[in-house]
Motif scaffolding. Sequence first.
Motif, PDB file in Angstrom:
ATOM      1  N   ALA A   2       0.230   3.108  14.499  1.00  9.41           N
ATOM      2  CA  ALA A   2       0.922   2.863  13.234  1.00  9.41           C
ATOM      3  C   ALA A   2       0.388   3.818  12.173  1.00  9.41           C
ATOM      4  O   ALA A   2      -0.680   4.403  12.318  1.00  9.41           O
ATOM      5  CB  ALA A   2       0.704   1.415  12.814  1.00  9.41           C
ATOM      6  N   LYS A   3       1.143   3.969  11.108  1.00  9.44           N
ATOM      7  CA  LYS A   3       0.791   4.902  10.040  1.00  9.44           C
ATOM      8  C   LYS A   3       0.269   4.129   8.825  1.00  9.44           C
ATOM      9  O   LYS A   3       0.755   3.049   8.517  1.00  9.44           O
ATOM     10  CB  LYS A   3       2.028   5.712   9.666  1.00  9.44           C
ATOM     11  N   ASP A   5      -0.216   3.022   5.047  1.00  9.15           N
ATOM     12  CA  ASP A   5       0.615   2.937   3.848  1.00  9.15           C
ATOM     13  C   ASP A   5      -0.301   3.263   2.678  1.00  9.15           C
ATOM     14  O   ASP A   5      -1.169   2.471   2.322  1.00  9.15           O
ATOM     15  CB  ASP A   5       1.207   1.531   3.710  1.00  9.15           C
ATOM     16  N   GLU A   6      -0.137   4.430   2.093  1.00 12.41           N
ATOM     17  CA  GLU A   6      -1.046   4.894   1.042  1.00 12.41           C
ATOM     18  C   GLU A   6      -0.996   4.023  -0.204  1.00 12.41           C
ATOM     19  O   GLU A   6      -1.967   3.962  -0.955  1.00 12.41           O
ATOM     20  CB  GLU A   6      -0.765   6.360   0.701  1.00 12.41           C
ATOM     21  N   ILE A   7       0.093   3.340  -0.442  1.00 11.20           N
ATOM     22  CA  ILE A   7       0.168   2.440  -1.600  1.00 11.20           C
ATOM     23  C   ILE A   7      -0.713   1.227  -1.358  1.00 11.20           C
ATOM     24  O   ILE A   7      -1.499   0.832  -2.212  1.00 11.20           O
ATOM     25  CB  ILE A   7       1.628   2.031  -1.882  1.00 11.20           C
ATOM     26  N   ILE A   8      -0.621   0.636  -0.196  1.00 10.58           N
ATOM     27  CA  ILE A   8      -1.398  -0.565   0.123  1.00 10.58           C
ATOM     28  C   ILE A   8      -2.846  -0.225   0.442  1.00 10.58           C
ATOM     29  O   ILE A   8      -3.741  -1.025   0.208  1.00 10.58           O
ATOM     30  CB  ILE A   8      -0.755  -1.329   1.310  1.00 10.58           C
ATOM     31  N   HIS A   9      -3.106   0.954   0.953  1.00 10.60           N
ATOM     32  CA  HIS A   9      -4.436   1.307   1.456  1.00 10.60           C
ATOM     33  C   HIS A   9      -5.531   1.242   0.392  1.00 10.60           C
ATOM     34  O   HIS A   9      -6.679   0.941   0.708  1.00 10.60           O
ATOM     35  CB  HIS A   9      -4.402   2.687   2.104  1.00 10.60           C
ATOM     36  N   GLN A  10      -5.196   1.487  -0.865  1.00  8.99           N
ATOM     37  CA  GLN A  10      -6.181   1.412  -1.951  1.00  8.99           C
ATOM     38  C   GLN A  10      -6.790   0.013  -1.921  1.00  8.99           C
ATOM     39  O   GLN A  10      -6.073  -0.976  -1.783  1.00  8.99           O
ATOM     40  CB  GLN A  10      -5.490   1.731  -3.286  1.00  8.99           C
ATOM     41  N   SER A  11      -8.112  -0.095  -2.038  1.00  8.62           N
ATOM     42  CA  SER A  11      -8.790  -1.364  -1.734  1.00  8.62           C
ATOM     43  C   SER A  11      -8.336  -2.543  -2.599  1.00  8.62           C
ATOM     44  O   SER A  11      -8.145  -3.643  -2.069  1.00  8.62           O
ATOM     45  CB  SER A  11     -10.306  -1.203  -1.810  1.00  8.62           C
ATOM     46  N   LEU A  12      -8.143  -2.357  -3.889  1.00 12.55           N
ATOM     47  CA  LEU A  12      -7.717  -3.487  -4.720  1.00 12.55           C
ATOM     48  C   LEU A  12      -6.278  -3.889  -4.382  1.00 12.55           C
ATOM     49  O   LEU A  12      -5.964  -5.075  -4.285  1.00 12.55           O
ATOM     50  CB  LEU A  12      -7.838  -3.161  -6.210  1.00 12.55           C
ATOM     51  N   ARG A  13      -5.416  -2.908  -4.145  1.00 10.53           N
ATOM     52  CA  ARG A  13      -4.029  -3.242  -3.767  1.00 10.53           C
ATOM     53  C   ARG A  13      -3.989  -3.936  -2.411  1.00 10.53           C
ATOM     54  O   ARG A  13      -3.183  -4.836  -2.198  1.00 10.53           O
ATOM     55  CB  ARG A  13      -3.145  -1.997  -3.804  1.00 10.53           C
ATOM     56  N   LEU A  14      -4.871  -3.569  -1.500  1.00  8.54           N
ATOM     57  CA  LEU A  14      -4.946  -4.251  -0.208  1.00  8.54           C
ATOM     58  C   LEU A  14      -5.357  -5.710  -0.406  1.00  8.54           C
ATOM     59  O   LEU A  14      -4.772  -6.616   0.197  1.00  8.54           O
ATOM     60  CB  LEU A  14      -5.924  -3.526   0.720  1.00  8.54           C
ATOM     61  N   ARG A  15      -6.335  -5.948  -1.274  1.00  9.14           N
ATOM     62  CA  ARG A  15      -6.755  -7.334  -1.557  1.00  9.14           C
ATOM     63  C   ARG A  15      -5.627  -8.121  -2.227  1.00  9.14           C
ATOM     64  O   ARG A  15      -5.416  -9.294  -1.915  1.00  9.14           O
ATOM     65  CB  ARG A  15      -8.014  -7.340  -2.433  1.00  9.14           C
ATOM     66  N   ILE A  16      -4.905  -7.480  -3.146  1.00 10.58           N
ATOM     67  CA  ILE A  16      -3.773  -8.143  -3.804  1.00 10.58           C
ATOM     68  C   ILE A  16      -2.723  -8.532  -2.771  1.00 10.58           C
ATOM     69  O   ILE A  16      -2.246  -9.667  -2.744  1.00 10.58           O
ATOM     70  CB  ILE A  16      -3.153  -7.225  -4.881  1.00 10.58           C
ATOM     71  N   MET A  17      -2.374  -7.594  -1.915  1.00  8.83           N
ATOM     72  CA  MET A  17      -1.339  -7.852  -0.911  1.00  8.83           C
ATOM     73  C   MET A  17      -1.789  -8.935   0.062  1.00  8.83           C
ATOM     74  O   MET A  17      -0.984  -9.783   0.469  1.00  8.83           O
ATOM     75  CB  MET A  17      -0.983  -6.569  -0.165  1.00  8.83           C
ATOM     76  N   ALA A  82       5.642  -4.161   4.960  1.00  8.80           N
ATOM     77  CA  ALA A  82       4.678  -3.082   4.727  1.00  8.80           C
ATOM     78  C   ALA A  82       3.249  -3.572   4.973  1.00  8.80           C
ATOM     79  O   ALA A  82       2.432  -2.850   5.555  1.00  8.80           O
ATOM     80  CB  ALA A  82       4.825  -2.548   3.305  1.00  8.80           C
ATOM     81  N   PHE A  83       2.953  -4.806   4.537  1.00  8.33           N
ATOM     82  CA  PHE A  83       1.616  -5.349   4.743  1.00  8.33           C
ATOM     83  C   PHE A  83       1.321  -5.519   6.230  1.00  8.33           C
ATOM     84  O   PHE A  83       0.248  -5.151   6.704  1.00  8.33           O
ATOM     85  CB  PHE A  83       1.448  -6.683   4.000  1.00  8.33           C
ATOM     86  N   ARG A  84       2.277  -6.067   6.976  1.00 12.59           N
ATOM     87  CA  ARG A  84       2.069  -6.248   8.426  1.00 12.59           C
ATOM     88  C   ARG A  84       1.880  -4.898   9.113  1.00 12.59           C
ATOM     89  O   ARG A  84       1.016  -4.752   9.979  1.00 12.59           O
ATOM     90  CB  ARG A  84       3.251  -6.995   9.037  1.00 12.59           C
ATOM     91  N   ASP A  85       2.702  -3.912   8.735  1.00  5.46           N
ATOM     92  CA  ASP A  85       2.564  -2.578   9.331  1.00  5.46           C
ATOM     93  C   ASP A  85       1.200  -1.972   9.025  1.00  5.46           C
ATOM     94  O   ASP A  85       0.566  -1.366   9.891  1.00  5.46           O
ATOM     95  CB  ASP A  85       3.670  -1.644   8.835  1.00  5.46           C
ATOM     96  N   TYR A  89      -1.886  -0.939  11.475  1.00  8.08           N
ATOM     97  CA  TYR A  89      -2.538   0.373  11.410  1.00  8.08           C
ATOM     98  C   TYR A  89      -4.066   0.191  11.385  1.00  8.08           C
ATOM     99  O   TYR A  89      -4.776   0.845  12.143  1.00  8.08           O
ATOM    100  CB  TYR A  89      -2.069   1.144  10.178  1.00  8.08           C
ATOM    101  N   LEU A  90      -4.544  -0.702  10.521  1.00  2.03           N
ATOM    102  CA  LEU A  90      -5.992  -0.933  10.436  1.00  2.03           C
ATOM    103  C   LEU A  90      -6.550  -1.467  11.756  1.00  2.03           C
ATOM    104  O   LEU A  90      -7.625  -1.057  12.187  1.00  2.03           O
ATOM    105  CB  LEU A  90      -6.309  -1.904   9.294  1.00  2.03           C
ATOM    106  N   ARG A  91      -5.804  -2.349  12.388  1.00  2.60           N
ATOM    107  CA  ARG A  91      -6.214  -2.888  13.685  1.00  2.60           C
ATOM    108  C   ARG A  91      -6.334  -1.753  14.718  1.00  2.60           C
ATOM    109  O   ARG A  91      -7.299  -1.703  15.485  1.00  2.60           O
ATOM    110  CB  ARG A  91      -5.182  -3.923  14.143  1.00  2.60           C
ATOM    111  N   ASP A  92      -5.345  -0.851  14.721  1.00  2.00           N
ATOM    112  CA  ASP A  92      -5.368   0.287  15.647  1.00  2.00           C
ATOM    113  C   ASP A  92      -6.600   1.172  15.414  1.00  2.00           C
ATOM    114  O   ASP A  92      -7.250   1.616  16.359  1.00  2.00           O
ATOM    115  CB  ASP A  92      -4.104   1.139  15.511  1.00  2.00           C
TER     116      ASP A  92
END
Length: 98
Positions: A2-3, A5-17, A82-85, A89-92
């Motif tokens: 998986a690829k 997601d640069e928007i979600i990848h930022q640590s605070l946005r990842l925690r928000i999501m 997008a969050f699931r994808d 990606y992180l799991r991979d």
Amino acid sequence: MAKADEIIHQSLRLRIMAALHAARADEGMEFNRLKALVGATDGNLGSHLGTLEGAGYIALTKDFVGKKPRTRAAITRAGERAFRDHRDYLRDVIEAGG
């Protein structure tokens, strides 16, 4: 693989999501609750919510409780996908490293 997601990848946005994904069965999460949960300041959280809303990943609603303004954030279907994808990606990445 998986690829990212640069928007979600930022640590605070990842925690928000992640927080909004967990709260998806509810009607979103109030700004102050989300702020406390992810450890952000008002301005920082507001900026990141704006980025996520611009991407279509969250929806913000503003109303009043009595005379007090209230902002709620909720994950959208596009945000869920997008969050699931990104989670996949992180799991991979983790599994490839182990």
